[in-house]
Enzyme design. Structure first.
Site, short mmCIF file in Angstrom:
data_model
loop_
_atom_site.label_atom_id
_atom_site.label_comp_id
_atom_site.label_asym_id
_atom_site.label_seq_id
_atom_site.Cartn_x
_atom_site.Cartn_y
_atom_site.Cartn_z
N GLY A 190 0.98 -0.87 0.15
CA GLY A 190 0.01 -0.05 -0.05
C GLY A 190 0.58 1.56 -0.22
O GLY A 190 2.21 1.27 -1.12
N GLY A 191 1.11 2.83 1.23
CA GLY A 191 1.29 3.29 0.85
C GLY A 191 2.77 3.85 1.13
O GLY A 191 3.50 3.96 0.98
N GLY B 149 24.73 10.40 -30.79
CA GLY B 149 24.45 10.83 -29.81
C GLY B 149 24.77 10.25 -28.55
O GLY B 149 25.20 10.92 -27.97
N ALA B 150 24.51 8.77 -28.20
CA ALA B 150 24.69 7.73 -27.10
C ALA B 150 26.81 8.55 -26.96
O ALA B 150 27.01 8.28 -25.32
CB ALA B 150 25.53 5.96 -27.75
#
Length: 548
Positions: A211-212, A446-447
């Protein structure tokens, strides 16, 4: 533990056996023994009361539940803390705190400590604040006072600039307390955020975390899990089954294997509680105490002049053949001691901590063994978060590059590789810590830019003679440049000779030096030593807008 009064002092040994009081010598006032208070109570009686309450607090939910914990192969909250802390250094806070809930008859059922043990300790002589949730007390569920205890040690940690470690073993919010429990979680979350980038925060999941409760570990810097006994999920298998009709077990939904291999929520898993705590102590030694602190330095017996000839031949002559980048990392770091982070997730990139001349360094390296070392969504996110942690806590970064580019394909494009790849670019460009880069083989497109290139303020950029730095690989480039040429093989060789090497980049100053592989340890040790006095600041702003 010490019990203080206006009249004397009794000290106690925190053990499971009888706790023996040691009184100061008697003194007399007006002929009356100071061991007797005006209301008739005695120091001995008060000491025995404290002893009784302490023993009750140490039992948590009781011996029956402790036995049940052991039968599951799990340690209790206190046993975990005593293993984590240096012998005799754990000092507990708020051992006698109980909840304030009166709903559903809870006022008749109170356990000292309220399901969590909190305090301070030393790990290998260095201070830390810790909390350990006690599953034997209401399943370790979080109440208002449970949260207040955790918040207290987090506040202290921020004041002292000391790390926080949480050992999580909790069934979630205490339903009987309703919104007060939810408010407690939010108070913890707020402190997690305020502490982020100021002090290291580590979560060890040693039982359920549902849960939380999952969001506090998610905000912390590192989340580790214990195999087969720890689980993390927002909604459990029963809810999933009801809503989606999926049949799934706890382990499949949120076990250690799931979160270390598929979701990337956890950074590493360990076989059992003892192994987990042992490795946590080892990991803690790599980290500074706060963002005001320098990385820890330990005594080093490994010379910077040590050369490892295996590095001369580790890169295959065939540029399409894989090799294990760990075989490059281990000869470079002190005593081959490398603590890898997220080893089972996004295996095409390696991140972790080692030491150079005793000082911690963060290492980011492409892994040619997996997907040829391509950058993809998961690898970019994994490395970006690691780089940002290193930068926040003054840890220098060594980057080892062998990357043919970003992984192509519709799955990557539709999944947002542009946005996720930009995270890594952003993290490197933003980092002001010392950055040394070594290109071992491919650095394409780009790498090349993204992997701590000179253009992103890399401080020192080396390349091995086997490096290939170009817009793209020879085969792809030739097919574009010489589409109609009948002799593509000859053109490909021409392209290799001209571009698939480190010398063009070196001639432009993008590579500081082409070095022999066996001399790499010496060169990076020299550069990091020189860069210790580096000072670089970014433009003043509230914060950047990283492409999350």
């Amino acid at each position: 533990m010490a019990f203080l009064s206006a009249f004397g002092r009794a000290s106690f040994r925190s053990t499971r056996g009888p706790i023996a009081p040691h009184f100061m010598p008697f003194s007399f006032l007006g002929g009356r023994s100071m061991s007797v208070l005006p209301d008739g109570r005695t120091h001995k009686g008060l000491a025995e009361k404290v002893e009784e309450m302490t023993e009750k607090a140490e039992l948590g939910g009781g011996q029956k539940r402790i036995d049940a914990q052991h039968k599951k192969g799990k340690l209790t909250a206190r046993e975990r803390l005593h293993l984590l802390a240096d012998r005799g250094t754990f000092r507990e806070y708020d051992a006698f705190v109980t909840h304030r809930c009166s709903n559903f008859g809870m006022e008749k059922d109170k356990i000292p400590g309220d399901g969590v043990v909190t305090g301070q300790a030393l790990i290998n002589g260095r201070p830390v604040f810790v909390f350990s949730q006690d599953f034997t007390a209401w399943g370790g569920s979080l109440s208002e006072t449970h949260a207040e205890k955790i918040c207290k040690i987090m506040d202290k940690a921020m004041l002292m600039k000391v790390p926080v470690i949480g050992l999580n073993d909790s069934g979630g919010a205490r339903i009987q307390e309703g919104v007060s429990s939810l408010a407690g979680y939010a108070e913890v979350f707020q402190r997690n955020v305020e502490a982020s980038g100021v002090i290291p925060q580590i979560s060890m999941i040693m039982g359920p975390c549902a849960g939380g409760a999952v969001y506090s570990p998610a905000i912390t810097d590192f989340t580790f899990m214990v195999q087969d006994s720890s689980f993390m999920f927002v909604t459990g298998p029963d809810v999933v089954r009801t809503v989606t009709n999926e049949q799934i077990t706890q382990e499949e939904l949120g076990g250690a294997r799931t979160h270390t291999t598929k979701s990337g929520v956890a950074h590493k898993s360990f076989q059992n509680d003892i192994a987990a705590i042992k490795e946590l102590r080892r990991f803690f030694d790599f980290l500074p105490l706060s963002n005001d602190d320098k990385p820890p330095v330990r005594e080093c017996f490994d010379s910077r002049y040590r050369e490892d000839e295996i590095l001369e031949t580790i890169v295959p002559t065939d540029s399409n053949m894989p090799y294990d980048m760990r075989d490059v990392i281990e000869p470079l770091v002190d005593s081959s001691d490398f603590f890898e982070i997220m080893p089972d997730y996004a295996k095409n990139i390696i991140v972790g901590y080692g030491r150079l001349e005793g000082a911690t360094v963060g290492i980011v390296a492409n892994q040619p063994k997996e997907s040829a070392g391509c950058l993809d969504i998961n690898a970019s996110t994994k490395a970006a978060r690691f780089v940002r942690f290193c930068d926040a806590f003054n840890i220098p970064i060594l980057t080892l590059v062998d990357v043919p580019g970003f992984l192509p394909g519709t799955a990557q494009e539709h999944g947002g590789i542009i946005r996720h790849g930009a995270k890594l670019l952003y993290a490197y460009a933003e980092a002001t810590v010392p950055k040394v880069t070594v290109i071992t083989r491919k650095a394409y497109g780009g790498a090349y830019d993204v992997m701590s290139s000179k253009h992103l303020k890399g401080d020192v950029n080396f390349a091995w003679p086997t490096a290939e730095i170009a817009v793209m690989g020879p085969k792809g480039a030739v097919e574009i440049l010489y589409r109609n040429d009948p002799d593509l093989a000859a053109r490909e060789q021409e392209y290799k000779d001209k571009f698939a090497n480190p010398f063009v980049a070196a001639s432009r100053g993008f590579i500081d030096q082409v070095i022999n592989p066996s001399s790499t340890r010496l060169r990076i040790c020299e550069e990091f030593a020189l860069l210790r006095s580096k000072e670089r600041t970014m433009p003043k702003k509230k914060h950047g807008n990283i492409p999350l």
